[in-house]
Design an enzyme around this catalytic site. Structure first.
Site, PDB file in Angstrom:
ATOM      1  N   ASN A 135       0.813  -1.217   0.000  1.00  0.00           N
ATOM      2  CA  ASN A 135       0.000   0.000   0.000  1.00  0.00           C
ATOM      3  C   ASN A 135       0.847   1.268   0.000  1.00  0.00           C
ATOM      4  O   ASN A 135       0.709   2.130  -0.877  1.00  0.00           O
ATOM      5  CB  ASN A 135      -0.933  -0.023   1.214  1.00  0.00           C
ATOM      6  CG  ASN A 135      -1.845   1.180   1.286  1.00  0.00           C
ATOM      7  OD1 ASN A 135      -2.583   1.471   0.357  1.00  0.00           O
ATOM      8  ND2 ASN A 135      -1.795   1.892   2.400  1.00  0.00           N
ATOM      9  N   CYS A 144      -1.345   2.268  14.499  1.00  0.00           N
ATOM     10  CA  CYS A 144      -2.770   2.074  14.763  1.00  0.00           C
ATOM     11  C   CYS A 144      -3.041   1.982  16.258  1.00  0.00           C
ATOM     12  O   CYS A 144      -4.169   1.705  16.667  1.00  0.00           O
ATOM     13  CB  CYS A 144      -3.286   0.820  14.052  1.00  0.00           C
ATOM     14  SG  CYS A 144      -2.457  -0.701  14.550  1.00  0.00           S
ATOM     15  N   GLU A 157      -5.510   6.421  14.367  1.00  0.00           N
ATOM     16  CA  GLU A 157      -4.411   6.114  13.448  1.00  0.00           C
ATOM     17  C   GLU A 157      -3.543   7.361  13.376  1.00  0.00           C
ATOM     18  O   GLU A 157      -4.046   8.464  13.138  1.00  0.00           O
ATOM     19  CB  GLU A 157      -4.956   5.762  12.070  1.00  0.00           C
ATOM     20  CG  GLU A 157      -3.942   5.134  11.146  1.00  0.00           C
ATOM     21  CD  GLU A 157      -3.998   3.612  11.170  1.00  0.00           C
ATOM     22  OE1 GLU A 157      -3.189   3.000  10.458  1.00  0.00           O
ATOM     23  OE2 GLU A 157      -4.836   3.042  11.891  1.00  0.00           O
TER      24      GLU A 157
END
Length: 365
Positions: free
Chosen positions: A222, A323, A357
């Site tokens: 990603n 996270c 986050e």
């Protein structure tokens, strides 16, 4: 889940509360002001899971409200994407009158994309037979008149793919479009629009980088795919085999030529870099040829283990996506001894929850 908290009218206030809480928690690290990236207040989740309740001829989705301590019927679900909500209605209408498809069905998972694809996983407390496959194929054909859909059946030690077990997401990041293969039952960023903001932020704070990039915990590529434009070369590690396979697909789909993925854990890679152990998977890869001034980490909720943290601390610049603010704070206790925080961001991936986050850029003092 706390359904009472899911009120778009209170979203801004809830986000401001998170910002204040985050700044106070990290004040000891002399961070710059938190840059806040908001979510859409509704229809932001690209994936959702629901349990199924059978009540005579009726069949419906439900979730468990931890505050009320009871199950709550969910004919529609405010956080879920518009596509998921549309599919929820269409799917339940087809399942209710079909004994083969509803028998011992206990859960339905949805994975949707901004590009319009949706994957539906039907989970059963029984083994699936040819009759199920025939009925599921008919269900897929009927739903395909309205949706770009694929269906998966799951039972204990059994998985049936009618076509494919993944979707391909298309994300517009600044002036570029990135394609990402997302595999069923593997980790993906749940809030696609906030994920785009995360990628744009990471690109922005590394745009003047020198040399190469090392990424640990790269998942399906990603970040490394989007960040490759800012570096000469990118070396990335990931342990999960499905994620590595998806990353290789994504590298090719996006035409990335300067990114190499290694399937190994961050802990093993730390040992390899410290020359404590040799690994067959690294044969043909000259680690010493990489000039990595920047390291990117996006660890699991447990944070970074001590040996890997020592490796991370050896780099000039550290880009850390977290996270879990608690484990980020624990890791910063060590990193702050040698690095200062120059960028600090809050990405609201999970509205109406306490989850935060965060993104931090650290540079050597």
């Amino acid at each position: 889940m706390n359904l009472a908290a899911m009120d778009p009218q209170t979203y801004d206030a809830q986000l401001e509360h998170k910002r204040i809480k985050l700044e106070q928690a990290f004040a000891q690290f002399e961070t710059p002001s938190v840059e806040v990236f908001a979510s859409e207040p509704a229809n932001y989740r690209m994936r959702a899971e629901f349990r199924m309740w059978h009540d005579g001829d009726d069949l419906y989705y439900y979730m468990f409200d931890k505050v009320l301590n009871e199950k709550v019927r969910c004919d529609q679900y405010l956080p879920a994407s518009v596509l998921i909500n549309q599919m929820m209605s269409a799917l339940i209408a087809e399942l209710k009158p079909n004994p083969s498809l509803r028998h011992k069905l206990f859960q339905v998972d949805f994975l949707s994309t901004l590009s319009g694809e949706i994957l539906v996983s039907l989970l059963y407390h029984r083994q699936l037979d040819d009759q199920w496959r025939t009925n599921a194929a008919a269900l897929k054909a009927k739903l395909s008149s309205q949706f770009n859909v694929n269906i998966i059946g799951r039972a204990r030690k059994q998985k049936i793919d009618l076509d494919k077990d993944f979707v391909v997401e298309s994300l517009q990041v600044n002036d570029k479009t990135f394609l990402y293969k997302q595999i069923e039952n593997s980790f993906t960023q749940p809030n696609a629009k906030v994920a785009v903001k995360m990628l744009e932020w990471a690109i922005d704070v590394t745009q003047d980088s020198q040399g190469d990039l090392l990424e640990l915990y790269c998942g399906n590529g990603n970040f490394s795919i989007a960040l490759a434009q800012n570096f000469n070369r990118v070396l990335a590690t990931e342990l999960a085999k499905p994620s590595v396979e998806a990353a290789q697909y994504n590298i090719e789909a996006n035409g990335i030529k300067n990114l190499q993925i290694i399937r190994m854990s961050a802990e093993d890679f730390s040992d390899a870099m410290a020359k404590k152990r040799s690994f067959r998977r690294l044969e043909g890869i000259d680690l010493d040829s990489y000039v990595c001034n920047t390291i990117f980490v996006d660890p699991p909720r447990a944070g970074i283990d001590p040996d890997t943290l020592a490796l991370v601390q050896g780099y000039e610049r550290i880009l850390y996506i977290s996270c879990n603010p608690d484990t980020l704070k624990d890791n910063l206790e060590q990193l702050y001894k040698t690095h200062r925080v120059t960028q600090f961001a809050l990405f609201d991936q999970f509205p109406y929850t306490d989850h935060m986050e965060t993104g931090v850029l650290l540079e050597r003092r």
